[in-house]
Scaffold this motif. Structure first.
Motif, PDB file in Angstrom:
ATOM      1  N   ARG A  63      39.759  53.347  26.145  1.00 27.85           N
ATOM      2  CA  ARG A  63      39.401  53.288  27.569  1.00 27.85           C
ATOM      3  C   ARG A  63      39.887  51.975  28.152  1.00 27.85           C
ATOM      4  O   ARG A  63      39.729  50.920  27.544  1.00 27.85           O
ATOM      5  CB  ARG A  63      37.880  53.416  27.750  1.00 27.85           C
ATOM      6  N   LEU A  64      40.460  52.039  29.330  1.00 25.96           N
ATOM      7  CA  LEU A  64      40.922  50.840  30.033  1.00 25.96           C
ATOM      8  C   LEU A  64      40.931  51.150  31.523  1.00 25.96           C
ATOM      9  O   LEU A  64      41.746  51.933  32.004  1.00 25.96           O
ATOM     10  CB  LEU A  64      42.331  50.435  29.586  1.00 25.96           C
ATOM     11  N   LYS A  65      40.002  50.526  32.262  1.00 30.62           N
ATOM     12  CA  LYS A  65      39.947  50.766  33.701  1.00 30.62           C
ATOM     13  C   LYS A  65      39.242  49.605  34.396  1.00 30.62           C
ATOM     14  O   LYS A  65      38.463  48.863  33.784  1.00 30.62           O
ATOM     15  CB  LYS A  65      39.218  52.072  34.011  1.00 30.62           C
ATOM     16  N   LEU A  66      39.534  49.461  35.668  1.00 32.22           N
ATOM     17  CA  LEU A  66      38.882  48.434  36.474  1.00 32.22           C
ATOM     18  C   LEU A  66      37.507  48.919  36.908  1.00 32.22           C
ATOM     19  O   LEU A  66      37.295  50.105  37.151  1.00 32.22           O
ATOM     20  CB  LEU A  66      39.712  48.131  37.719  1.00 32.22           C
ATOM     21  N   TYR A  67      36.577  47.975  37.013  1.00 31.00           N
ATOM     22  CA  TYR A  67      35.314  48.307  37.660  1.00 31.00           C
ATOM     23  C   TYR A  67      35.562  48.505  39.157  1.00 31.00           C
ATOM     24  O   TYR A  67      36.483  47.894  39.743  1.00 31.00           O
ATOM     25  CB  TYR A  67      34.293  47.189  37.450  1.00 31.00           C
ATOM     26  N   LYS A  68      34.760  49.334  39.769  1.00 30.04           N
ATOM     27  CA  LYS A  68      34.898  49.621  41.191  1.00 30.04           C
ATOM     28  C   LYS A  68      34.717  48.341  42.010  1.00 30.04           C
ATOM     29  O   LYS A  68      33.749  47.602  41.831  1.00 30.04           O
ATOM     30  CB  LYS A  68      33.857  50.651  41.628  1.00 30.04           C
ATOM     31  N   GLY A  69      35.671  48.093  42.908  1.00 26.62           N
ATOM     32  CA  GLY A  69      35.583  46.959  43.814  1.00 26.62           C
ATOM     33  C   GLY A  69      36.337  45.722  43.378  1.00 26.62           C
ATOM     34  O   GLY A  69      36.413  44.743  44.128  1.00 26.62           O
ATOM     35  N   VAL A  70      36.927  45.741  42.187  1.00 27.22           N
ATOM     36  CA  VAL A  70      37.580  44.535  41.658  1.00 27.22           C
ATOM     37  C   VAL A  70      38.749  44.086  42.522  1.00 27.22           C
ATOM     38  O   VAL A  70      38.841  42.914  42.911  1.00 27.22           O
ATOM     39  CB  VAL A  70      38.034  44.766  40.203  1.00 27.22           C
ATOM     40  N   THR A  71      39.665  44.975  42.829  1.00 30.13           N
ATOM     41  CA  THR A  71      40.837  44.547  43.586  1.00 30.13           C
ATOM     42  C   THR A  71      40.470  44.148  45.016  1.00 30.13           C
ATOM     43  O   THR A  71      41.058  43.210  45.572  1.00 30.13           O
ATOM     44  CB  THR A  71      41.922  45.642  43.609  1.00 30.13           C
ATOM     45  N   ASP A  72      39.499  44.819  45.610  1.00 26.48           N
ATOM     46  CA  ASP A  72      39.040  44.419  46.946  1.00 26.48           C
ATOM     47  C   ASP A  72      38.447  43.017  46.911  1.00 26.48           C
ATOM     48  O   ASP A  72      38.688  42.206  47.813  1.00 26.48           O
ATOM     49  CB  ASP A  72      37.988  45.407  47.462  1.00 26.48           C
ATOM     50  N   CYS A  73      37.677  42.736  45.880  1.00 24.97           N
ATOM     51  CA  CYS A  73      37.060  41.421  45.738  1.00 24.97           C
ATOM     52  C   CYS A  73      38.118  40.333  45.588  1.00 24.97           C
ATOM     53  O   CYS A  73      38.073  39.314  46.295  1.00 24.97           O
ATOM     54  CB  CYS A  73      36.127  41.427  44.526  1.00 24.97           C
ATOM     55  N   LEU A  74      39.065  40.535  44.690  1.00 26.61           N
ATOM     56  CA  LEU A  74      40.105  39.525  44.458  1.00 26.61           C
ATOM     57  C   LEU A  74      40.963  39.335  45.709  1.00 26.61           C
ATOM     58  O   LEU A  74      41.332  38.205  46.055  1.00 26.61           O
ATOM     59  CB  LEU A  74      40.971  39.930  43.265  1.00 26.61           C
ATOM     60  N   SER A  75      41.270  40.427  46.392  1.00 23.49           N
ATOM     61  CA  SER A  75      42.059  40.334  47.627  1.00 23.49           C
ATOM     62  C   SER A  75      41.317  39.555  48.703  1.00 23.49           C
ATOM     63  O   SER A  75      41.910  38.758  49.439  1.00 23.49           O
ATOM     64  CB  SER A  75      42.387  41.740  48.143  1.00 23.49           C
ATOM     65  N   ASP A  76      40.021  39.775  48.795  1.00 27.63           N
ATOM     66  CA  ASP A  76      39.199  39.095  49.792  1.00 27.63           C
ATOM     67  C   ASP A  76      39.171  37.586  49.541  1.00 27.63           C
ATOM     68  O   ASP A  76      39.283  36.783  50.466  1.00 27.63           O
ATOM     69  CB  ASP A  76      37.778  39.665  49.755  1.00 27.63           C
ATOM     70  N   ILE A  77      39.024  37.221  48.283  1.00 26.16           N
ATOM     71  CA  ILE A  77      39.021  35.794  47.941  1.00 26.16           C
ATOM     72  C   ILE A  77      40.346  35.154  48.353  1.00 26.16           C
ATOM     73  O   ILE A  77      40.376  34.075  48.966  1.00 26.16           O
ATOM     74  CB  ILE A  77      38.778  35.606  46.433  1.00 26.16           C
ATOM     75  N   LYS A  78      41.444  35.811  48.019  1.00 23.02           N
ATOM     76  CA  LYS A  78      42.767  35.275  48.370  1.00 23.02           C
ATOM     77  C   LYS A  78      42.951  35.214  49.877  1.00 23.02           C
ATOM     78  O   LYS A  78      43.548  34.264  50.401  1.00 23.02           O
ATOM     79  CB  LYS A  78      43.863  36.141  47.735  1.00 23.02           C
ATOM     80  N   ALA A  79      42.440  36.221  50.597  1.00 26.62           N
ATOM     81  CA  ALA A  79      42.572  36.253  52.047  1.00 26.62           C
ATOM     82  C   ALA A  79      41.839  35.089  52.710  1.00 26.62           C
ATOM     83  O   ALA A  79      42.205  34.675  53.820  1.00 26.62           O
ATOM     84  CB  ALA A  79      42.038  37.582  52.592  1.00 26.62           C
ATOM     85  N   HIS A  80      40.825  34.564  52.035  1.00 25.13           N
ATOM     86  CA  HIS A  80      40.091  33.403  52.554  1.00 25.13           C
ATOM     87  C   HIS A  80      40.716  32.072  52.117  1.00 25.13           C
ATOM     88  O   HIS A  80      40.133  31.007  52.333  1.00 25.13           O
ATOM     89  CB  HIS A  80      38.635  33.459  52.094  1.00 25.13           C
ATOM     90  N   GLY A  81      41.891  32.141  51.516  1.00 29.69           N
ATOM     91  CA  GLY A  81      42.615  30.925  51.154  1.00 29.69           C
ATOM     92  C   GLY A  81      42.085  30.224  49.921  1.00 29.69           C
ATOM     93  O   GLY A  81      42.389  29.040  49.699  1.00 29.69           O
ATOM     94  N   LYS A  82      41.324  30.936  49.097  1.00 25.22           N
ATOM     95  CA  LYS A  82      40.774  30.352  47.881  1.00 25.22           C
ATOM     96  C   LYS A  82      41.679  30.644  46.689  1.00 25.22           C
ATOM     97  O   LYS A  82      42.501  31.564  46.723  1.00 25.22           O
ATOM     98  CB  LYS A  82      39.371  30.886  47.605  1.00 25.22           C
ATOM     99  N   SER A  83      41.494  29.883  45.628  1.00 25.29           N
ATOM    100  CA  SER A  83      42.276  30.091  44.409  1.00 25.29           C
ATOM    101  C   SER A  83      41.509  30.984  43.444  1.00 25.29           C
ATOM    102  O   SER A  83      40.279  30.920  43.356  1.00 25.29           O
ATOM    103  CB  SER A  83      42.582  28.750  43.735  1.00 25.29           C
ATOM    104  N   VAL A  84      42.255  31.808  42.709  1.00 24.18           N
ATOM    105  CA  VAL A  84      41.664  32.738  41.744  1.00 24.18           C
ATOM    106  C   VAL A  84      42.343  32.526  40.392  1.00 24.18           C
ATOM    107  O   VAL A  84      43.569  32.589  40.285  1.00 24.18           O
ATOM    108  CB  VAL A  84      41.844  34.205  42.183  1.00 24.18           C
TER     109      VAL A  84
END
Length: 240
Positions: free
Chosen positions: A103-124
């Motif tokens: 099994r290999l899958k993302l938890y729901k909301g992961v890419t939205d969360c990471l995108s949101d952080i980047k959109a706010h100019g933060k580092s990930v």
């Protein structure tokens, strides 16, 4: 509030299941080595792996050593085939992981969360106890690679969380202030304990891959219901 968001991978962003313990699995690995000209019996190959792995890739005098499966497979190949190459070992490592993974899958909301952080100019950043030969391809499969400013995988450094040296490598290389960082992870010791020991705030995510039932007392924030969307909700508030 925070300038830098640091994530664990497996059990935090990614739901994964592997099985490296069954006799059937090791029969497949023995067949794989045979294809590369290294004849091992299934029991023999499992014993060789268990013996060689702890000898590889570690930092001296380290309480939390990390090993290197590519070096392990290279030594195993050389034992049966003296002209073996590192590239052959790397190919075996990739196949080893693929065969063991169910099994290999993302938890729901992961890419939205990471995108949101980047959109706010933060580092990930990604700081994971992981083998580069396994995790590099899996990050690509999951489409995660581009979300991180830098990826840190423990097999590349010979040490793993919660060792302070692994955290300090990230802090030093990226010129970070721990007080401006939030560590997000599902392991009370490796993620919460390790990050707290160098002055980072932490967000503990009790996922389906977390061990034990008791959340860490020293976490700054906690999500205990296994829903990553609630992790995302906390991070949203941190971005306000």
């Amino acid at each position: 509030m925070y300038k830098n968001f640091i994530f664990d991978l497996y059990g935090t962003l990614v739901d994964i299941h592997t099985n490296e313990y069954s006799n059937v699995f090791w029969k497949k690995i023995a067949s794989l080595f045979h294809c590369y000209g290294a004849a091992y019996a299934p029991a023999e190959i499992k014993n060789a792996y268990d013996e060689i792995l702890p000898q590889t890739g570690t930092v001296a005098d380290c309480d939390y050593p990390e090993y290197d499966v590519v070096e392990t497979f290279y030594r195993m190949l050389q034992h049966k085939k003296p002209d073996a190459t590192v590239e052959e070992a790397r190919s075996i490592a990739y196949a080893f992981r693929t065969i063991s993974r169910h099994r290999l899958k993302l938890y729901k909301g992961v890419t939205d969360c990471l995108s949101d952080i980047k959109a706010h100019g933060k580092s990930v950043f990604l700081l994971s106890n992981a083998q580069e030969s396994f995790t590099g391809p899996e990050l690509s499969i999951l489409g995660l690679t581009g979300y991180f400013d830098k990826i840190y995988l423990s097999s590349c450094y010979g040490v793993k969380k919660p060792d302070k040296r692994y955290y300090q490598t990230l802090i030093t290389n990226e010129h970070l202030d721990p007080k401006e960082c939030l560590m997000v992870g599902n392991d009370p010791s490796a993620d919460v304990g390790g990050a707290s020991s160098i002055g980072m705030d932490t967000l503990y995510f009790h996922s389906n891959l977390s061990e034990g039932l008791t959340p860490p007392d020293n976490a700054t924030y906690s999500v205990l219901d296994g829903d990553f969307m609630n992790v995302y909700s906390i991070i949203k508030k941190c971005l306000e």
